[in-house]
Design a protein around this motif. Structure first.
Motif, short mmCIF file in Angstrom:
data_model
loop_
_atom_site.label_atom_id
_atom_site.label_comp_id
_atom_site.label_asym_id
_atom_site.label_seq_id
_atom_site.Cartn_x
_atom_site.Cartn_y
_atom_site.Cartn_z
N GLU A 173 0.86 -0.76 -7.14
CA GLU A 173 1.52 0.26 -6.32
C GLU A 173 0.72 1.55 -6.31
O GLU A 173 0.58 2.21 -5.28
CB GLU A 173 2.94 0.52 -6.83
CG GLU A 173 3.90 -0.61 -6.56
CD GLU A 173 5.25 -0.42 -7.26
OE1 GLU A 173 5.47 0.61 -7.94
OE2 GLU A 173 6.08 -1.34 -7.15
N GLU A 174 0.15 1.92 -7.46
CA GLU A 174 -0.66 3.13 -7.56
C GLU A 174 -1.93 3.01 -6.71
O GLU A 174 -2.32 3.95 -6.02
CB GLU A 174 -1.02 3.36 -9.03
CG GLU A 174 -1.50 4.74 -9.35
CD GLU A 174 -1.65 4.93 -10.85
OE1 GLU A 174 -2.81 4.97 -11.29
OE2 GLU A 174 -0.62 5.02 -11.55
N GLU A 175 -2.57 1.82 -6.76
CA GLU A 175 -3.76 1.59 -5.94
C GLU A 175 -3.44 1.67 -4.46
O GLU A 175 -4.18 2.28 -3.69
CB GLU A 175 -4.35 0.21 -6.25
CG GLU A 175 -5.17 0.15 -7.49
CD GLU A 175 -5.73 -1.25 -7.74
OE1 GLU A 175 -5.85 -2.05 -6.77
OE2 GLU A 175 -6.05 -1.54 -8.91
N GLU A 176 -2.33 1.03 -4.06
CA GLU A 176 -1.93 1.05 -2.65
C GLU A 176 -1.62 2.47 -2.18
O GLU A 176 -1.98 2.85 -1.07
CB GLU A 176 -0.74 0.13 -2.42
CG GLU A 176 -1.09 -1.35 -2.54
CD GLU A 176 0.13 -2.25 -2.57
OE1 GLU A 176 1.28 -1.76 -2.52
OE2 GLU A 176 -0.07 -3.48 -2.66
N LYS A 177 -0.98 3.24 -3.04
CA LYS A 177 -0.68 4.64 -2.71
C LYS A 177 -1.98 5.42 -2.52
O LYS A 177 -2.12 6.19 -1.57
CB LYS A 177 0.16 5.26 -3.82
CG LYS A 177 0.52 6.70 -3.57
CD LYS A 177 1.29 7.29 -4.73
CE LYS A 177 1.51 8.77 -4.53
NZ LYS A 177 2.10 9.40 -5.70
N GLY A 178 -2.95 5.20 -3.40
CA GLY A 178 -4.24 5.88 -3.29
C GLY A 178 -4.98 5.49 -2.03
O GLY A 178 -5.60 6.33 -1.38
N GLU A 179 -4.90 4.20 -1.66
CA GLU A 179 -5.56 3.75 -0.43
C GLU A 179 -4.90 4.38 0.80
O GLU A 179 -5.60 4.77 1.73
CB GLU A 179 -5.48 2.22 -0.34
CG GLU A 179 -6.39 1.52 -1.31
CD GLU A 179 -6.19 0.02 -1.34
OE1 GLU A 179 -5.42 -0.53 -0.51
OE2 GLU A 179 -6.80 -0.64 -2.21
N ARG A 180 -3.56 4.49 0.80
CA ARG A 180 -2.85 5.12 1.92
C ARG A 180 -3.25 6.60 2.02
O ARG A 180 -3.44 7.11 3.12
CB ARG A 180 -1.34 4.98 1.76
CG ARG A 180 -0.83 3.60 2.09
CD ARG A 180 0.68 3.57 2.20
NE ARG A 180 1.38 4.04 1.01
CZ ARG A 180 1.74 3.29 -0.02
NH1 ARG A 180 1.48 2.01 0.00
NH2 ARG A 180 2.38 3.81 -1.04
N GLU A 181 -3.37 7.27 0.89
CA GLU A 181 -3.77 8.68 0.90
C GLU A 181 -5.20 8.84 1.40
O GLU A 181 -5.51 9.78 2.12
CB GLU A 181 -3.62 9.29 -0.49
CG GLU A 181 -2.18 9.47 -0.91
CD GLU A 181 -2.02 9.92 -2.36
OE1 GLU A 181 -3.03 10.04 -3.08
OE2 GLU A 181 -0.86 10.13 -2.77
#
Length: 185
Positions: A173-181
């Motif tokens: 979830e943290e990785e996906e959030k970083g990719e979205r940002e």
């Protein structure tokens, strides 16, 4: 029984989270880049025995009167050691608060005096199988010395597998959030 699980008396010891590759990476670090090891230590894997999880780390420690004690950055003479510290599920009725560092809802404890400590130079003299054998013998002695460790080694509740699954989900979830940002979504 898999190749990574070994019998230790009446307990099973699972080495799948500290493979030969992990051992070789730790060994390389101790040989070639030990001066750069972070002050708080570095994690390299774990060994499981029932509901006990021994984290394998390298840490800067100082020997005091024959005992190894963690020191702050002002300590005069620190040496690098390989440590194995036991963790297990927290009992709700325990007096002290549990650790809950990485995974919410999965608190755990440790047993003071039950860690295994190997000097850097001694560790470098061992092969993987030698280390496994020595660690298993030390674990057997520590488990026999502490009733709480005996109790947890005899259990197999899947606590650490659930812990790992939650941790993996949180990291994803943290990785996906970083990719979205990064993409501005």
């Amino acid at each position: 029984m898999s190749q990574t699980v070994k019998k230790l008396g009446k307990y099973d010891v699972d080495w799948q989270h500290f493979s030969l590759q992990d051992f070789l990476e730790l060994r390389w670090r101790l040989l070639h880049d030990y001066d750069a090891v972070l002050p708080g230590g570095e994690y390299f894997g774990q060994v499981r025995c029932g509901d006990i999880c021994y984290d394998i780390q390298i840490e800067w420690l100082e020997a005091e009167g024959g005992e190894i004690a963690a020191k702050d950055s002002e300590a005069p003479e620190l040496e690098l050691f390989v440590t194995m510290s036991p963790f297990f599920p927290h009992e709700k009725e325990a007096v002290n608060a549990p650790y809950e560092e990485l995974v919410p809802g999965m608190p755990y404890d440790t047993q003071r005096g039950a860690s295994l400590v190997y000097a850097r130079h001694a560790f470098l003299q061992m092969g993987y199988e030698d280390f496994q054998h020595l660690a298993e013998q030390d674990m057997a002695g520590k488990i026999a010395a502490f009733p709480r460790l005996q109790q947890e080694a005899a259990k197999m509740t899947g606590f650490w597998d659930r812990h790992d699954a939650i941790l993996c989900r949180l990291r994803q979830e943290e990785e996906e959030k970083g990719e979205r940002e990064d993409t501005g979504e």
